[in-house]
Design a protein around this motif. Structure first.
Motif, PDB file in Angstrom:
ATOM      1  N   ILE A 283       1.035  -1.601  -0.145  1.00  0.00           N
ATOM      2  CA  ILE A 283      -0.095   0.237  -0.373  1.00  0.00           C
ATOM      3  C   ILE A 283       1.299   1.373  -0.324  1.00  0.00           C
ATOM      4  O   ILE A 283       0.522   2.153  -1.005  1.00  0.00           O
ATOM      5  N   GLY A 284       1.853   0.881   1.055  1.00  0.00           N
ATOM      6  CA  GLY A 284       2.676   2.346   1.093  1.00  0.00           C
ATOM      7  C   GLY A 284       3.511   2.637  -0.513  1.00  0.00           C
ATOM      8  O   GLY A 284       3.913   3.840  -0.800  1.00  0.00           O
ATOM      9  N   LEU A 285       3.484   1.153  -1.023  1.00  0.00           N
ATOM     10  CA  LEU A 285       4.247   1.866  -2.288  1.00  0.00           C
ATOM     11  C   LEU A 285       3.257   2.310  -3.743  1.00  0.00           C
ATOM     12  O   LEU A 285       4.115   3.094  -4.213  1.00  0.00           O
ATOM     13  N   LEU A 286       1.934   2.239  -3.100  1.00  0.00           N
ATOM     14  CA  LEU A 286       1.603   2.408  -4.112  1.00  0.00           C
ATOM     15  C   LEU A 286       1.592   4.100  -4.009  1.00  0.00           C
ATOM     16  O   LEU A 286       0.573   4.819  -4.615  1.00  0.00           O
ATOM     17  N   LEU A 287       1.072   3.912  -2.856  1.00  0.00           N
ATOM     18  CA  LEU A 287       0.521   5.841  -2.712  1.00  0.00           C
ATOM     19  C   LEU A 287       2.208   6.169  -3.241  1.00  0.00           C
ATOM     20  O   LEU A 287       1.596   7.481  -3.720  1.00  0.00           O
ATOM     21  N   ALA A 288       3.922   5.879  -3.031  1.00  0.00           N
ATOM     22  CA  ALA A 288       4.626   6.862  -3.207  1.00  0.00           C
ATOM     23  C   ALA A 288       4.459   6.336  -4.675  1.00  0.00           C
ATOM     24  O   ALA A 288       4.893   7.584  -5.508  1.00  0.00           O
ATOM     25  N   VAL A 289       3.605   5.410  -5.639  1.00  0.00           N
ATOM     26  CA  VAL A 289       3.431   5.490  -7.153  1.00  0.00           C
ATOM     27  C   VAL A 289       2.925   6.964  -7.394  1.00  0.00           C
ATOM     28  O   VAL A 289       3.531   7.745  -8.417  1.00  0.00           O
ATOM     29  N   ALA A 290       2.014   6.892  -6.533  1.00  0.00           N
ATOM     30  CA  ALA A 290       0.881   8.507  -7.206  1.00  0.00           C
ATOM     31  C   ALA A 290       1.178   9.297  -6.440  1.00  0.00           C
ATOM     32  O   ALA A 290       1.400  10.691  -7.165  1.00  0.00           O
ATOM     33  N   PHE A 291       1.937   9.312  -5.397  1.00  0.00           N
ATOM     34  CA  PHE A 291       2.925  11.205  -4.984  1.00  0.00           C
ATOM     35  C   PHE A 291       3.830  11.904  -6.343  1.00  0.00           C
ATOM     36  O   PHE A 291       3.927  12.906  -6.537  1.00  0.00           O
ATOM     37  N   PHE A 292       5.035  10.401  -6.132  1.00  0.00           N
ATOM     38  CA  PHE A 292       5.916  10.844  -6.981  1.00  0.00           C
ATOM     39  C   PHE A 292       5.755  11.051  -7.953  1.00  0.00           C
ATOM     40  O   PHE A 292       6.261  11.635  -9.648  1.00  0.00           O
ATOM     41  N   THR A 293       4.614  10.135  -8.944  1.00  0.00           N
ATOM     42  CA  THR A 293       4.515  10.040 -10.321  1.00  0.00           C
ATOM     43  C   THR A 293       3.761  12.160 -10.866  1.00  0.00           C
ATOM     44  O   THR A 293       4.313  12.726 -11.391  1.00  0.00           O
ATOM     45  N   THR A 294       3.037  12.456  -9.751  1.00  0.00           N
ATOM     46  CA  THR A 294       2.389  13.762 -10.227  1.00  0.00           C
ATOM     47  C   THR A 294       3.369  14.476  -9.711  1.00  0.00           C
ATOM     48  O   THR A 294       2.981  15.732 -10.386  1.00  0.00           O
ATOM     49  N   PHE A 295       3.826  14.658  -8.408  1.00  0.00           N
ATOM     50  CA  PHE A 295       4.914  16.119  -8.115  1.00  0.00           C
ATOM     51  C   PHE A 295       6.193  15.978  -9.317  1.00  0.00           C
ATOM     52  O   PHE A 295       6.072  16.812  -9.854  1.00  0.00           O
TER      53      PHE A 295
END
Length: 474
Positions: A283-295
């Motif tokens: 779950i943490g990696l999924l959130l990281a993917v969403a955050f860093f891709t958009t950022f």
């Protein structure tokens, strides 16, 4: 004291890493991220001076990011086995020397070669930061150090383009674009001297051989993904870019199969499937993917938009990011205290605040464009920065804490590989969408608003995912 005893040290009132030692360690996170973003505003000057094509200029950024992303997990593994301080010193030395070579590069070929080695050196250095924090610190000391790790990375990303604009426009000593590389050298030398004296050595109690086959397959997979995404847009998406992207799918399958077989046979795989099967880790990696891709996507398109129809100078465009950096800094400083109160629910609140900030930015872009300046964008950028800090800082700790301290370098490498990969993915995918919209009646302001609204939607979609993480952690 053995490395095992250091890693297992109980919580004490005084931090094993003093303020100067921790600051020195954090330069391992600050300098590589700064070098990734500071170069953006210098690309036109590099192209003019070294007679580089648009594809070569894209590689000035991409070659560094690809080398960095492909070797981060290897760097983390090597730190676990051979000593995190040792790898930190090797990486910092290489990064500093390559920064100097970049600064004096006479041709674009020399610059590109130095950027590849610089990215590899950063991959040896950066995983040791989180790994050392995880293995040396506990409780409040660890939470605060994790927060400062977030400050270092976020500040470097936001301030990189500001500093780049200042250095290029000031033309210090006639150095022009070369100053954006040369600035790393004195900082690197000072950090190296302090690290030799102040940083304690830690490593895993049982050294594992590096999975060379797994490392090769991981590098191949990331190159197949990142190289076409980096070069595709400036080259007009030739056939080889689509073939590489298609080959990414079987490459991932082969990598996964090899890692599974290695673990089943008792060997130490590069990325143990058992680690990825941890619910909070996934779950943490999924959130990281969403955050860093958009950022990553936003940072790329914001520079294009503000220096395009808005007619801001590189310095003004960079200053527009200052409120975001301030918001990120404030929430990072108070993050440990807030995390103690709200737990993983702090990430949930961060997504909501970030959605509000980007939503307001979309409104500003639609109603004020192109008559915008750093002051008119300050409020939405500040709110977005607050939200970003509330997401990123606790998220780092959640992901890394899922692996045992003996494999802290592994966890750091997995997280940072995801970070670097997604930053490149964001610049390529979001950047391509922005450029497609900017050439239509939407214009650049409408295209920026569309990107901001898309990030708002992603932020809101991540709230139910964060609820699952909260249920797992709290």
């Amino acid at each position: 004291m053995t490395a095992t005893q250091v890693a297992a040290r109980p919580r004490v009132s005084a931090s094993p890493l003093g303020p100067v030692a921790l600051t020195t360690l954090l330069f391992g996170a600050f300098l590589p991220m700064l070098s990734f973003f500071i170069i953006n505003v210098a690309l036109p000057a590099i192209g003019s001076d070294l007679r580089a094509s648009s594809g070569e200029l894209q590689l000035v950024v991409g070659s560094y990011g690809i080398a960095n992303a492909t070797l981060l997990v290897v760097g983390g593994r090597l730190g676990d086995g051979f000593g995190r301080k040792r790898l930190f010193l090797i990486g910092l030395t290489g990064f500093t020397v390559m920064s100097l070579i970049c600064a004096i590069a006479p041709t674009i070929g020399v610059l590109l070669a130095a950027r590849v080695v610089q990215g590899a050196a950063a991959a040896a250095m950066t995983p040791q930061v989180l790994a050392s924090i995880t293995s040396l610190l506990t409780g409040e000391h660890r939470a605060r150090a994790m927060a400062w790790f977030g400050v270092a990375g976020g500040a470097a990303a936001a301030l990189g383009q500001i500093l780049g604009g200042v250095l290029v426009e000031a033309d210090v000593f006639g150095l022009g674009w070369r100053a954006v590389f040369l600035v790393n050298v004195p900082v690197g030398v000072l950090a190296l001297a302090a690290a030799i004296r102040l940083l304690p050595e830690t490593k895993a109690d049982q050294a594992h051989r590096v999975d060379l086959v797994g490392a090769t397959l991981l590098a191949l997979t990331l190159v197949l993904l990142l190289l076409p995404l980096t070069e595709g847009r400036p080259l007009g998406w030739p056939l080889w870019t689509w073939l590489c992207l298609a080959a990414t799918i079987p490459a991932v399958a082969v990598l996964g199969l090899h890692q599974h077989r290695a673990e089943q046979s008792g060997r130490a795989p590069l990325i143990p499937p058992t680690v990825l099967r941890l619910r909070a880790m996934r779950i943490g990696l999924l959130l990281a993917v969403a955050f860093f891709t958009t950022f990553g996507g936003f940072m790329f398109v914001f520079a294009l938009a503000t220096q395009g129809e808005a007619h801001m100078s590189p310095l003004e465009g960079g200053l527009s990011l200052l409120p975001m950096a301030v918001g990120f800094l404030i929430t990072s400083i108070y993050g440990p205290r807030l995390q103690q109160r709200y737990g993983a629910g702090l990430i949930l609140r961060g997504w909501i605040v970030q959605a509000v900030g980007y939503g307001l930015l979309a409104v500003a872009a639609l109603t004020l464009w192109p008559d915008v300046d750093p002051l008119k964008l300050a409020v939405p950028m500040l709110i977005a920065g607050f939200g970003s800090g509330l997401v990123m800082v606790p998220l780092m700790g959640v992901v890394v804490s899922q692996v045992p301290p003996a494999q802290a370098g592994l966890g750091s490498g997995i997280l940072l590989t995801s970070q670097q990969t997604c930053l490149a993915l964001g610049a390529a995918t979001v950047g391509t969408a922005y450029l497609a919209l900017a050439g239509t009646p939407w214009n650049q302001g409408g295209a920026l608003a569309a990107v901001a609204l898309a990030i708002t939607a992603v932020s809101l979609l991540m709230t139910p995912v964060t609820h699952q993480l909260r249920a797992t952690r709290d």
